[in-house]
Scaffold this motif. Structure first.
Motif, PDB file in Angstrom:
ATOM      1  N   ARG A  35       0.840  -1.206   0.000  1.00 28.97           N
ATOM      2  CA  ARG A  35       0.000   0.000   0.000  1.00 28.97           C
ATOM      3  C   ARG A  35       0.877   1.259   0.000  1.00 28.97           C
ATOM      4  O   ARG A  35       0.613   2.212  -0.721  1.00 28.97           O
ATOM      5  CB  ARG A  35      -0.898  -0.014   1.243  1.00 28.97           C
ATOM      6  CG  ARG A  35      -2.020   1.002   1.233  1.00 28.97           C
ATOM      7  CD  ARG A  35      -2.888   0.835   2.461  1.00 28.97           C
ATOM      8  NE  ARG A  35      -2.120   0.989   3.698  1.00 28.97           N
ATOM      9  CZ  ARG A  35      -1.881   2.153   4.286  1.00 28.97           C
ATOM     10  NH1 ARG A  35      -2.350   3.264   3.773  1.00 28.97           N
ATOM     11  NH2 ARG A  35      -1.173   2.232   5.396  1.00 28.97           N
ATOM     12  N   ALA A  36       1.941   1.225   0.820  1.00 30.58           N
ATOM     13  CA  ALA A  36       2.830   2.393   0.920  1.00 30.58           C
ATOM     14  C   ALA A  36       3.573   2.633  -0.393  1.00 30.58           C
ATOM     15  O   ALA A  36       3.863   3.772  -0.742  1.00 30.58           O
ATOM     16  CB  ALA A  36       3.822   2.189   2.058  1.00 30.58           C
ATOM     17  N   ARG A  37       3.876   1.566  -1.124  1.00 29.58           N
ATOM     18  CA  ARG A  37       4.673   1.690  -2.339  1.00 29.58           C
ATOM     19  C   ARG A  37       3.810   1.822  -3.599  1.00 29.58           C
ATOM     20  O   ARG A  37       4.358   1.853  -4.701  1.00 29.58           O
ATOM     21  CB  ARG A  37       5.602   0.484  -2.491  1.00 29.58           C
ATOM     22  CG  ARG A  37       6.655   0.381  -1.390  1.00 29.58           C
ATOM     23  CD  ARG A  37       7.867  -0.355  -1.890  1.00 29.58           C
ATOM     24  NE  ARG A  37       8.442   0.280  -3.061  1.00 29.58           N
ATOM     25  CZ  ARG A  37       9.245   1.327  -3.038  1.00 29.58           C
ATOM     26  NH1 ARG A  37       9.570   1.878  -1.897  1.00 29.58           N
ATOM     27  NH2 ARG A  37       9.728   1.842  -4.155  1.00 29.58           N
ATOM     28  N   ALA A  38       2.493   1.913  -3.433  1.00 28.46           N
ATOM     29  CA  ALA A  38       1.605   2.041  -4.602  1.00 28.46           C
ATOM     30  C   ALA A  38       1.963   3.298  -5.387  1.00 28.46           C
ATOM     31  O   ALA A  38       2.080   4.381  -4.817  1.00 28.46           O
ATOM     32  CB  ALA A  38       0.152   2.106  -4.137  1.00 28.46           C
ATOM     33  N   GLY A  39       2.170   3.152  -6.680  1.00 27.05           N
ATOM     34  CA  GLY A  39       2.484   4.298  -7.539  1.00 27.05           C
ATOM     35  C   GLY A  39       3.951   4.665  -7.581  1.00 27.05           C
ATOM     36  O   GLY A  39       4.343   5.560  -8.317  1.00 27.05           O
ATOM     37  N   VAL A  40       4.773   3.989  -6.773  1.00 27.77           N
ATOM     38  CA  VAL A  40       6.207   4.296  -6.754  1.00 27.77           C
ATOM     39  C   VAL A  40       6.920   3.374  -7.737  1.00 27.77           C
ATOM     40  O   VAL A  40       6.709   2.166  -7.719  1.00 27.77           O
ATOM     41  CB  VAL A  40       6.806   4.128  -5.332  1.00 27.77           C
ATOM     42  CG1 VAL A  40       8.302   4.402  -5.332  1.00 27.77           C
ATOM     43  CG2 VAL A  40       6.102   5.030  -4.346  1.00 27.77           C
TER      44      VAL A  40
END
Lengths: 155, 99
Positions: A35-40
């Motif tokens: 979730r924290a790395r979504a889009g990274v």
């Protein structure tokens, strides 16, 4: 385990509960990280799995060692009592310490070394006491680490 | 005067949030436009306007991958943008220290 003479290790139910808890924690950490790395995208996301490999290897190697010790004729008290309780803390803690040192993360380095110390120190409690001592010390360590983090953030 | 050192391009709240958000990523990483929009809470049009200004100044780079509906844009802070944010925060600290 109480009533065992000679000691033959923790009961299957206790181990199942422990590994179920570890599994749930691993899934929760994985989902949170995802979730924290979504889009990274970019370098660090490509390195994500590579970073996990030393930790997984450090965890799994303990069970290989257990198999080797049992094969070599070591007692069940050592193989199923001391090694599975203290071993993962020592090996995964050492891997985490190396990772933290490479990133200049002194807080994590201190925590990882403390985990290694808990793992090694708890072995002195013997096969029947090692699980309890490691569990209590690890809980205390996590609580102290959280307090230190809050205190450092406020300072 | 230290206040003169406050980069007017970064000083705008929306742009400061964009630059600070991108600075939280490790060097070499980029953030998708949609995730950035979700984090900042700006409308797409507003975000594009701010991103263009920052891109013109060389503070960030954008990359478009794919085409049509499947296309997605990712945004990354450049070295110049990181240095500008460092200078901005240093100037702000100096300013506050004088209070």
């Amino acid at each position: 385990m109480r009533g065992q003479n000679p000691y033959s290790g923790p009961s299957g139910t206790a181990l199942l509960e422990l590994y179920a808890f570890v599994g749930v924690a691993a899934v929760a950490v994985g989902l949170d990280g995802r979730r924290a790395r979504a889009g990274v995208s970019g370098r660090s996301s490509q390195q994500g799995w590579m970073r996990a490999i030393p930790f997984m290897a450090a965890f799994l190697v303990v069970y290989v060692l257990m198999g080797a010790l049992r094969f070599d004729g070591f007692s069940t008290a050592i193989v199923y009592g001391i090694i599975p309780a203290a071993g993962p803390l020592i090996t995964v803690g050492a891997a985490a310490a190396g990772y933290a040192a490479a990133r200049n993360d002194w807080q994590m380095l201190g925590f990882a070394i403390a985990v290694v110390a808990v793992g090694a120190g708890s072995a002195f409690a013997g096969p029947s006491g090692v699980w309890g001592v490691a569990g209590v010390c690890l809980c205390a360590l996590v609580v102290c680490s959280a307090i230190a983090k809050v205190w450092l953030r406020r300072a | 005067m230290t206040a003169d050192l406050l980069d007017p391009l970064i000083h705008v709240p929306a742009r400061l949030r964009i630059v600070a958000t991108l600075a939280a990523l490790p060097d070499g990483d980029a953030l998708s436009f949609t995730r950035l929009q979700k984090l900042i809470g700006l409308t797409p049009g507003n975000l594009i306007t701010h991103l263009r200004k920052l891109e013109h100044a060389g503070y960030l780079s954008t990359e478009k991958n794919g085409s049509g509906v499947a296309s997605h844009t990712s945004v990354a802070l450049s070295n110049r943008g990181r240095a500008a944010l460092d200078a901005y925060t240093a100037a702000l600290r100096d300013l506050i220290a004088g209070l």
